[in-house]
Design an enzyme around this catalytic site. Structure first.
Site, PDB file in Angstrom:
ATOM      1  N   TYR A  67     -33.263 -35.127  34.617  1.00  0.00           N
ATOM      2  CA  TYR A  67     -33.489 -36.535  34.271  1.00  0.00           C
ATOM      3  C   TYR A  67     -33.663 -36.700  32.760  1.00  0.00           C
ATOM      4  O   TYR A  67     -33.020 -37.545  32.128  1.00  0.00           O
ATOM      5  CB  TYR A  67     -34.727 -37.027  35.015  1.00  0.00           C
ATOM      6  CG  TYR A  67     -35.179 -38.434  34.703  1.00  0.00           C
ATOM      7  CD1 TYR A  67     -34.672 -39.524  35.406  1.00  0.00           C
ATOM      8  CD2 TYR A  67     -36.153 -38.682  33.732  1.00  0.00           C
ATOM      9  CE1 TYR A  67     -35.106 -40.816  35.144  1.00  0.00           C
ATOM     10  CE2 TYR A  67     -36.591 -39.966  33.454  1.00  0.00           C
ATOM     11  CZ  TYR A  67     -36.062 -41.027  34.163  1.00  0.00           C
ATOM     12  OH  TYR A  67     -36.497 -42.302  33.900  1.00  0.00           O
TER      13      TYR A  67
ATOM     14  N   GLN B 226     -29.926 -44.957  34.035  1.00  0.00           N
ATOM     15  CA  GLN B 226     -30.276 -43.819  34.881  1.00  0.00           C
ATOM     16  C   GLN B 226     -31.032 -44.269  36.123  1.00  0.00           C
ATOM     17  O   GLN B 226     -30.789 -43.784  37.224  1.00  0.00           O
ATOM     18  CB  GLN B 226     -31.136 -42.825  34.087  1.00  0.00           C
ATOM     19  CG  GLN B 226     -31.520 -41.574  34.841  1.00  0.00           C
ATOM     20  CD  GLN B 226     -30.426 -40.526  34.816  1.00  0.00           C
ATOM     21  OE1 GLN B 226     -29.436 -40.691  34.116  1.00  0.00           O
ATOM     22  NE2 GLN B 226     -30.598 -39.464  35.570  1.00  0.00           N
ATOM     23  N   GLU B 227     -31.949 -45.198  35.929  1.00  0.00           N
ATOM     24  CA  GLU B 227     -32.836 -45.605  37.016  1.00  0.00           C
ATOM     25  C   GLU B 227     -32.144 -46.468  38.071  1.00  0.00           C
ATOM     26  O   GLU B 227     -32.337 -46.276  39.269  1.00  0.00           O
ATOM     27  CB  GLU B 227     -34.043 -46.361  36.444  1.00  0.00           C
ATOM     28  CG  GLU B 227     -35.007 -45.507  35.640  1.00  0.00           C
ATOM     29  CD  GLU B 227     -35.836 -44.574  36.526  1.00  0.00           C
ATOM     30  OE1 GLU B 227     -35.780 -44.695  37.761  1.00  0.00           O
ATOM     31  OE2 GLU B 227     -36.538 -43.708  35.969  1.00  0.00           O
ATOM     32  N   SER B 228     -31.354 -47.441  37.628  1.00  0.00           N
ATOM     33  CA  SER B 228     -30.847 -48.430  38.586  1.00  0.00           C
ATOM     34  C   SER B 228     -29.402 -48.828  38.394  1.00  0.00           C
ATOM     35  O   SER B 228     -28.900 -49.659  39.142  1.00  0.00           O
ATOM     36  CB  SER B 228     -31.692 -49.703  38.473  1.00  0.00           C
ATOM     37  OG  SER B 228     -31.472 -50.324  37.205  1.00  0.00           O
TER      38      SER B 228
END
Length: 502
Positions: free
Chosen positions: A467, A342-344
């Protein structure tokens, strides 16, 4: 962590499906009445759908899509979710501020029953619209037209141009497919066709692989599936067309008119017919078609996972690191992997507009580690795990699911905004220790009348809620994929090395 919550009713359904699937290969002595009865049994056991229309979906914040694991629908590419169907429905979910949960059809599961029991909200698996299917489900407007073609193994040494050339050759298809329906129609028209039934757990891609390997003589496939597979499977020969311009659409429950209407409006923007009946596609849809049906690196690596930078079996290229660090901090490694995705998207050099860096998107101002060191994968993952562990410990009095939801919200929005949301939940007589209550409060913090009195001010709560939902849903999907890979014999290529399901 549970992959899906299953009611006793669903387990009973699965038991009945398993029983009905016993002896699912061809029985040359079956009668037409036997075939019809079995077809109806396999089609669905739940014909009264639960009520969950668009309003209920939006209240939950999650759209659940049922699909199979294959190169054209949904698969993992270096841990990142990909696939034609996945990208097409993901855009709809994003436009409607919904998180997307992928429900993979597991062995012995019936997609129509998953839909009608509410396990999913639509089936996105390149389904042909048929009258038989419309008895238990509804369809959206189409988003594609395909031709059904015969595909034979090159070991037969023929290139058939007509159906009459297929006499004496077994054509292998699933009973629950539109291909079977078409072949039965051709038989009734007098064509000498021999139908061989394969397991309903094999989707078109899996059967094509068996044809390419010479284990099956012939099958039927949509022309776009054939063109995509033929780039990477050696041994396929294109045969005659047996059906033209089949309409492909998403399947939905029969009592979800609002969802159907919204999906139709979305699909109309991307696929419609001009005054001459010629399909017109949006630029976005053409990009997806080129990416997944005309060849691309993700699809190539799906079919050829042994290439240089894809020599791993698992979810991502960093599975080993994530497993090691998760064990060190007593965290769920699959959850940690989902956060990294999700982040990167597992890019160790990524930088956000806010200054967050690395795989876990660490904000340097909240870390004692130098910025340069945060670009080192092991350093970055360990720092992200440390922060998450602190948050998990902060919420240690909650159950594990609530712990993760609050920890993820804090990781995304910061402890101040989460604290504001919990106080706001109390003001509304809601439980500050329940994520459902706090997620509502986070959405309220986007309204002036609430955030003007909050200690930390405005919070774009919708992003934080999405998120959390997306990471929890992705983790469920990763768990399901890993479960399938552990239960399979690895006979079919793919990122995880297991055959696709349908």
């Amino acid at each position: 962590m549970e992959i899906w919550k299953k009611s006793d009713k669903r387990w009973f359904i699965l038991l009945m499906i398993t029983i009905s699937l016993t002896g699912c290969f061809k029985n040359s002595g079956e009668t037409d009445s036997d075939a019809k009865a079995e077809t109806e049994t396999l089609l669905a056991t739940v014909t009264e759908p639960v009520y969950r229309d668009l309003a209920e979906i939006k209240r939950s914040g999650v759209l659940r899509v049922i699909t199979s694991y294959s190169s054209s629908t949904y698969f993992l590419h270096r841990g990142i979710q990909a696939g034609f169907e996945y990208e097409l429905i993901r855009k709809f979910a994003k436009e409607n501020d919904l998180a997307l949960e992928v429900v993979i059809i597991a062995e012995n599961e019936n997609p129509y029953d998953l839909l009608n029991t509410g396990e999913g909200d639509l089936i996105a698996a390149s389904y042909t619209v048929t009258e038989e299917r419309k008895k238990v489900i509804d369809f959206t407007r189409p988003y594609n037209l395909v031709d059904q073609i015969i595909v034979v193994s090159d070991e037969l040494g023929i290139e058939p141009e007509s159906i009459s050339e297929l006499a004496g050759i077994s054509i292998s298809v699933r009973r629950n497919s539109s291909y079977y329906v078409k072949l039965k129609e051709l038989q009734e028209e007098g064509f000498n066709i021999e139908i061989d039934l394969v397991s309903d757990d094999m989707d078109t891609e899996a059967v094509l692989y068996q044809v390419a390997s010479g284990n099956i003589a012939a099958t039927v496939a949509d022309d776009n599936f054939f063109e995509a597979s033929n780039k990477y499977m050696k041994g396929l020969v294109r045969g005659p067309i047996i059906a033209e311009n089949d309409t492909i659409a998403w399947a939905i429950r029969q009592n979800a008119p609002d969802l159907q209407n919204e999906l139709n409006k979305y699909l109309y923007k991307h696929f419609r017919f001009n005054e001459d009946g010629i399909p017109k596609r949006s630029a976005f849809l053409n990009v997806l078609r080129k990416k997944y049906y005309q060849g691309s690196r993700p699809v190539e690596e799906y079919f050829q996972p042994e290439i240089e930078d894809q020599r791993y079996v698992g979810i991502s290229p960093y599975d080993s690191l994530l497993q090691r660090v998760a064990a060190e901090f007593d965290l769920d490694w699959v959850m940690l992997t989902s956060i990294a995705a999700q982040e990167s998207k597992f890019d160790p050099y990524s930088e956000s507009w806010a200054g967050a860096v690395g795989i876990m998107q660490i904000l340097p101002r909240f870390s004692k580690i130098s910025v340069d060191s945060l670009f080192i994968p092991e350093v970055n993952v360990r720092e992200g795990a440390r922060i998450l562990k602190e948050q998990m410990d902060h919420y240690s009095y909650m159950d594990s699911t609530q712990q993760w939801q609050f920890a993820l919200a804090t990781y995304n929005a910061g402890p101040g905004h989460v604290a504001d949301a919990r106080r706001l939940a109390i003001d509304h007589n809601d439980d500050p220790n329940e994520w459902e209550s706090v997620s509502k409060a986070l959405l309220r913090l986007m309204q002036r009348k609430y955030y003007q009195n909050a200690r930390y001010g405005f919070c774009r709560g919708i992003e934080t809620v999405r998120y959390v939902n997306e990471i929890m849903n992705r983790t469920n999907t990763y768990e399901a994929i890993l479960a399938l890979s552990r239960s399979d014999n690895g006979s079919f290529p793919g990122v995880l090395g297991f055959k696709t399901m349908n």
